[in-house]
Write an enzyme that holds these catalytic residues in place. Structure first.
Site, PDB file in Angstrom:
ATOM      1  N   ARG A 186       0.831  -1.198   0.000  1.00 33.95           N
ATOM      2  CA  ARG A 186       0.000   0.000   0.000  1.00 33.95           C
ATOM      3  C   ARG A 186       0.870   1.253   0.000  1.00 33.95           C
ATOM      4  O   ARG A 186       2.024   1.233   0.414  1.00 33.95           O
ATOM      5  CB  ARG A 186      -0.932   0.000   1.218  1.00 33.95           C
ATOM      6  CG  ARG A 186      -2.008  -1.084   1.161  1.00 33.95           C
ATOM      7  CD  ARG A 186      -2.920  -1.013   2.376  1.00 33.95           C
ATOM      8  NE  ARG A 186      -4.062  -1.914   2.238  1.00 33.95           N
ATOM      9  CZ  ARG A 186      -4.055  -3.193   2.598  1.00 33.95           C
ATOM     10  NH1 ARG A 186      -2.957  -3.715   3.132  1.00 33.95           N
ATOM     11  NH2 ARG A 186      -5.127  -3.951   2.440  1.00 33.95           N
ATOM     12  N   LYS A 213      -2.774  -2.382   7.606  1.00 36.65           N
ATOM     13  CA  LYS A 213      -4.199  -2.082   7.720  1.00 36.65           C
ATOM     14  C   LYS A 213      -4.922  -3.149   8.533  1.00 36.65           C
ATOM     15  O   LYS A 213      -5.855  -2.855   9.277  1.00 36.65           O
ATOM     16  CB  LYS A 213      -4.812  -1.982   6.322  1.00 36.65           C
ATOM     17  CG  LYS A 213      -6.234  -1.449   6.309  1.00 36.65           C
ATOM     18  CD  LYS A 213      -6.724  -1.230   4.893  1.00 36.65           C
ATOM     19  CE  LYS A 213      -8.134  -0.643   4.887  1.00 36.65           C
ATOM     20  NZ  LYS A 213      -8.623  -0.419   3.506  1.00 36.65           N
ATOM     21  N   HIS A 273      -3.386   3.775  -5.740  1.00 36.76           N
ATOM     22  CA  HIS A 273      -3.794   2.487  -5.172  1.00 36.76           C
ATOM     23  C   HIS A 273      -4.067   1.455  -6.264  1.00 36.76           C
ATOM     24  O   HIS A 273      -3.981   0.245  -6.016  1.00 36.76           O
ATOM     25  CB  HIS A 273      -5.039   2.663  -4.298  1.00 36.76           C
ATOM     26  CG  HIS A 273      -5.394   1.441  -3.506  1.00 36.76           C
ATOM     27  ND1 HIS A 273      -4.658   1.015  -2.416  1.00 36.76           N
ATOM     28  CD2 HIS A 273      -6.394   0.534  -3.666  1.00 36.76           C
ATOM     29  CE1 HIS A 273      -5.196  -0.096  -1.926  1.00 36.76           C
ATOM     30  NE2 HIS A 273      -6.248  -0.411  -2.663  1.00 36.76           N
ATOM     31  N   ARG A 276      -1.582  -1.235  -6.885  1.00 31.33           N
ATOM     32  CA  ARG A 276      -1.750  -2.455  -6.082  1.00 31.33           C
ATOM     33  C   ARG A 276      -2.732  -3.405  -6.768  1.00 31.33           C
ATOM     34  O   ARG A 276      -2.516  -4.618  -6.806  1.00 31.33           O
ATOM     35  CB  ARG A 276      -2.232  -2.082  -4.679  1.00 31.33           C
ATOM     36  CG  ARG A 276      -2.545  -3.259  -3.750  1.00 31.33           C
ATOM     37  CD  ARG A 276      -2.823  -2.730  -2.346  1.00 31.33           C
ATOM     38  NE  ARG A 276      -3.494  -3.679  -1.481  1.00 31.33           N
ATOM     39  CZ  ARG A 276      -2.883  -4.601  -0.742  1.00 31.33           C
ATOM     40  NH1 ARG A 276      -1.560  -4.717  -0.799  1.00 31.33           N
ATOM     41  NH2 ARG A 276      -3.560  -5.410   0.048  1.00 31.33           N
ATOM     42  N   TRP A 299      -4.204  -9.240   2.991  1.00 29.06           N
ATOM     43  CA  TRP A 299      -5.637  -9.064   3.214  1.00 29.06           C
ATOM     44  C   TRP A 299      -6.091  -9.979   4.342  1.00 29.06           C
ATOM     45  O   TRP A 299      -5.717 -11.157   4.394  1.00 29.06           O
ATOM     46  CB  TRP A 299      -6.426  -9.392   1.948  1.00 29.06           C
ATOM     47  CG  TRP A 299      -6.370  -8.334   0.901  1.00 29.06           C
ATOM     48  CD1 TRP A 299      -6.972  -7.115   0.930  1.00 29.06           C
ATOM     49  CD2 TRP A 299      -5.670  -8.398  -0.358  1.00 29.06           C
ATOM     50  NE1 TRP A 299      -6.690  -6.407  -0.221  1.00 29.06           N
ATOM     51  CE2 TRP A 299      -5.900  -7.171  -1.031  1.00 29.06           C
ATOM     52  CE3 TRP A 299      -4.885  -9.369  -0.975  1.00 29.06           C
ATOM     53  CZ2 TRP A 299      -5.373  -6.898  -2.286  1.00 29.06           C
ATOM     54  CZ3 TRP A 299      -4.353  -9.097  -2.223  1.00 29.06           C
ATOM     55  CH2 TRP A 299      -4.595  -7.870  -2.867  1.00 29.06           C
ATOM     56  N   TYR A 308     -10.474 -10.381  -7.864  1.00 33.02           N
ATOM     57  CA  TYR A 308      -9.532 -10.762  -8.918  1.00 33.02           C
ATOM     58  C   TYR A 308      -9.800 -12.173  -9.448  1.00 33.02           C
ATOM     59  O   TYR A 308      -9.088 -12.648 -10.326  1.00 33.02           O
ATOM     60  CB  TYR A 308      -8.091 -10.695  -8.386  1.00 33.02           C
ATOM     61  CG  TYR A 308      -7.773  -9.392  -7.705  1.00 33.02           C
ATOM     62  CD1 TYR A 308      -7.623  -8.216  -8.441  1.00 33.02           C
ATOM     63  CD2 TYR A 308      -7.649  -9.313  -6.319  1.00 33.02           C
ATOM     64  CE1 TYR A 308      -7.357  -7.003  -7.813  1.00 33.02           C
ATOM     65  CE2 TYR A 308      -7.376  -8.110  -5.689  1.00 33.02           C
ATOM     66  CZ  TYR A 308      -7.234  -6.965  -6.439  1.00 33.02           C
ATOM     67  OH  TYR A 308      -6.970  -5.770  -5.814  1.00 33.02           O
TER      68      TYR A 308
END
Length: 347
Positions: A186, A213, A273, A276, A299, A308
């Site tokens: 990120r 995150k 972003h 990414r 994630w 994706y």
């Protein structure tokens, strides 16, 4: 009591509860200062004797929000949004912030950007007003409904587009963008990356839990492209990997970024972003299993990786010939043979 500091009047008095109030009246006019003094003194009396709720401002709520949310990985984004909102809400009493007032403010952002971006501002206002109710600063928070967002597509670049963009970026942004395309990190993690977080011999970098995150440490394997970028950055700063004129980079979406997008012919609205997203899309297209991609990208939920999934179809390729003419003809032949055999049994 009123007194002057320079040309500005100041207010000083003691509340019925014994609290000393001393603040600037923000004016050089004595009459205005007296009005504010009397108003504040009367308000403090009503709070002490009649139990009236103290009047808090949006500014007070914003400051306390930042203080209490210091652990948030996205606090930097909150601060940026609060800065923009100050133009409209500075000095506003919390009870005066109505649904109509908020929607009028957010509609300005929606016209400037997109419904999705406007919703981020709306969500922040809603969260702050709701927590003000918990703090006892507000009796109730207005009901705020977000804009309907169209089903978004994942924006990503082809390798050719990415190469054109890299060629148009200034050196410091080029290195940061190329590193992002190679690692999927990120923006904030790239901007804040320190040499102490890198082991070149093991080809490994790591993001500390308080930087992630998901609030979980992330191990980042470094491929040849990422290693090449790091070699270019060696010796430029003892602490930070990515710098500009010897100082840490504080923003990447600068005029130079937008000009490079234009010169490279990249579609309008492409964000940093989305680099990414590009990294993740390339992985999916080349067969990286989604559970591996989830771990590589840090994630916490597989839901985020499913965006994706449509780019990874190897597990489906074995079934596409099931409806080809050849396969259908073969099935028709088998069916005819079976029907003939059944007829013979009946005669």
């Amino acid at each position: 009591m009123l007194y002057k500091r320079g040309k500005t009047w100041w207010i000083s008095f003691t509340t019925p509860n014994g609290q000393r109030i001393r603040q600037s009246a923000g004016t050089t006019e004595k009459i205005q200062a007296e009005e504010l003094h009397d108003s504040l003194k009367a308000q403090s009396w009503r709070q002490a004797k009649l139990g009236d709720r103290p009047e808090y401002l949006w500014d007070d709520a914003g400051v306390r929000w930042i203080e209490e949310k210091g652990h948030k990985a996205s606090l930097h984004d909150d601060i940026q949004r609060l800065s923009w909102l100050q133009t409209y809400l500075r000095g506003k009493k919390l009870r005066e912030i109505t649904r109509e007032a908020v929607m009028e403010i957010v509609s300005t952002k929606q016209k400037e950007t997109t419904a999705a971006t406007a919703n981020r501002y709306l969500a922040l206002i809603r969260a702050i007003l709701r927590i003000c109710v918990e703090w006892g600063w507000l009796e109730s928070a207005p009901q705020l409904r977000q804009y309907k967002e169209p089903a978004g597509r994942v924006s990503w670049l082809t390798e050719e587009q990415a190469q054109r963009l890299l060629e148009e970026l200034p050196d410091h942004l080029k290195d940061m963008a190329e590193f992002t395309l190679a690692t999927g990190l990120r923006r904030r993690n790239v901007m804040d990356l320190e040499w102490s977080q890198i082991d070149m011999s093991k080809k490994l970098a790591w993001i500390h839990p308080d930087q992630a995150k998901s609030r979980k440490a992330i191990g980042v394997p470094l491929g040849s492209v990422a290693i090449a970028v790091l070699h270019r950055r060696l010796g430029q700063n003892l602490k930070y990997v990515f710098t500009y004129d010897g100082h840490p980079v504080t923003d990447v979406t600068t005029k130079a970024w937008y000009k490079a997008l234009s010169r490279a012919g990249v579609q309008p609205g492409f964000r940093w972003h989305d680099l990414r997203h590009t990294w993740a899309s390339w992985h999916a297209q080349r067969g990286t299993p989604l559970h591996v991609l989830q771990e590589l990208g840090g994630w916490s939920s597989s839901v985020m990786v499913q965006r994706y999934a449509h780019l990874s179809t190897e597990h489906l390729s074995g079934f596409v010939e099931n409806v080809s003419p050849h396969a259908v003809r073969g099935r028709d032949t088998n069916l005819s043979q079976w029907q003939n055999e059944e007829r013979k049994k009946l005669t």
